[in-house]
Write an enzyme that holds these catalytic residues in place. Structure first.
Site, mmCIF file in Angstrom:
data_model
loop_
_atom_site.group_PDB
_atom_site.id
_atom_site.type_symbol
_atom_site.label_atom_id
_atom_site.label_comp_id
_atom_site.label_asym_id
_atom_site.label_seq_id
_atom_site.Cartn_x
_atom_site.Cartn_y
_atom_site.Cartn_z
ATOM 1 N N SER A 33 0.854 -1.184 0.000
ATOM 2 C CA SER A 33 0.000 0.000 0.000
ATOM 3 C C SER A 33 0.888 1.231 0.000
ATOM 4 O O SER A 33 2.040 1.175 0.470
ATOM 5 C CB SER A 33 -0.852 0.003 1.275
ATOM 6 O OG SER A 33 -1.537 1.237 1.408
ATOM 7 N N TYR A 35 -2.087 0.917 10.769
ATOM 8 C CA TYR A 35 -2.103 0.363 9.409
ATOM 9 C C TYR A 35 -0.800 0.663 8.674
ATOM 10 O O TYR A 35 -0.233 -0.224 8.023
ATOM 11 C CB TYR A 35 -3.299 0.935 8.640
ATOM 12 C CG TYR A 35 -3.457 0.392 7.239
ATOM 13 C CD1 TYR A 35 -3.630 -0.969 7.006
ATOM 14 C CD2 TYR A 35 -3.441 1.247 6.128
ATOM 15 C CE1 TYR A 35 -3.773 -1.472 5.711
ATOM 16 C CE2 TYR A 35 -3.593 0.760 4.842
ATOM 17 C CZ TYR A 35 -3.756 -0.603 4.636
ATOM 18 O OH TYR A 35 -3.900 -1.093 3.364
HETATM 19 C C1 8X3 Z 1 -4.193 2.404 0.977
HETATM 20 C C2 8X3 Z 1 -5.366 2.873 1.705
HETATM 21 O O1 8X3 Z 1 -6.313 4.366 3.510
HETATM 22 O O2 8X3 Z 1 -3.941 4.005 3.572
HETATM 23 O O3 8X3 Z 1 -4.040 0.996 1.263
HETATM 24 O O4 8X3 Z 1 -4.875 5.389 1.854
HETATM 25 S S1 8X3 Z 1 -5.079 4.208 2.711
#
Ligand code: 8X3
Length: 248
Positions: free
Chosen positions: A132, A145
């Site tokens: 991500s 996260y």
């Molecule tokens: C990316 C989603 O919410 O971190 O995986 O932008 S976010």
């Protein structure tokens, strides 16, 4: 040549389901792995693949996945993951943080560890880890996260070093803003309004198919080509915080 085999974790929805469909269209037999049996069974029937119920955070469940896969595997897409909550560190929920580390890092490790012998046995294996942009930056409320997704990135890099003399490529596809049915809804525990606000005014966030397209490309390069990392964002997202939103 026999049909190449791919495993996609988290295949019950979103990027995982789109990737399973796309790899099947590219000629792979796809093992659709996820916790929700009804969903992966329907998907496997649709694409002529196989459904294996698997919770990547359970060693026993992952062992059963490896047995179902057998001795040879061409592509592993470690997609299972997710975000839970958006609290500042000062108010962090330890349990949510544990769950994020468990699925995004330990789960990925467990599946990789279990399927690595089969990937080596193929003679040209590919591991694609779905990371991500949260594994590249920090943002307020995101630490649980972002820490986990930075973990995904570092495990990917480490694995590439450790496998330098093996016939296995190690890649990361790191998406930014992707609108899927569940990612934001899961993060906000079913609060549709908060989930919708993530994408408010963004004309075209990425779709699961956009990311599946990138994963399929990474996974189908010639055997000597390793795409280390591919960061993919919608045009409207110049940087994590810099998003073009049009007020409606
Ligand atoms: C990316 C989603 O919410 O971190 O995986 O932008 S976010």
């Amino acid at each position: 040549m026999s049909t190449p085999l791919a495993v996609v974790t988290g295949a019950s929805s979103g990027i995982g389901a789109a990737t399973a469909r796309r790899l099947a269209a590219e000629g792979f037999e796809v093992v659709c792995a996820a916790r929700r049996a009804d969903r992966i069974e329907a998907l496997a029937a649709e694409i002529g693949g196989r459904a294996v119920v698997c919770d990547v955070t359970s060693e026993e469940s992952v062992r059963a996945l490896a047995e179902a896969v057998g001795p040879r595997l061409d592509v592993l897409v470690n997609n299972a993951g997710g975000a839970f909550g958006l609290s500042p560190v000062a108010e962090a929920d330890s349990e949510q943080w544990r769950r994020m580390y468990d699925v995004n890092v330990i789960g990925l490790m467990q599946v990789t560890r279990a399927l690595l012998p089969a990937l080596v046995a193929s003679g040209a294996g590919v591991i694609v880890n779905v990371g991500s942009t949260a594994g590249r930056v920090a943002y307020e409320g995101g630490a649980g996260y972002t820490a986990a997704k930075h973990g995904t990135q570092v495990v990917t890099e480490t694995l590439r070093l450790e496998l330098f003399d093996q016939p296995v490529r190690v890649c990361e596809v790191a998406p930014g803003m992707v609108r899927t049915d569940e990612f934001a809804l899961v993060r906000f525990e079913g609060d549709q309004e908060r989930a919708d606000a993530v994408y408010a005014g963004v004309a075209e966030p990425l779709t699961a198919d956009d990311v599946a397209d990138a994963i399929a490309w990474v996974a189908t390069r010639p055997a000597h080509v390793n795409i280390d990392e591919l960061v993919i964002k919608p045009r409207a997202q110049a940087a994590h915080h810099k998003v073009h939103r049009v007020q409606g």
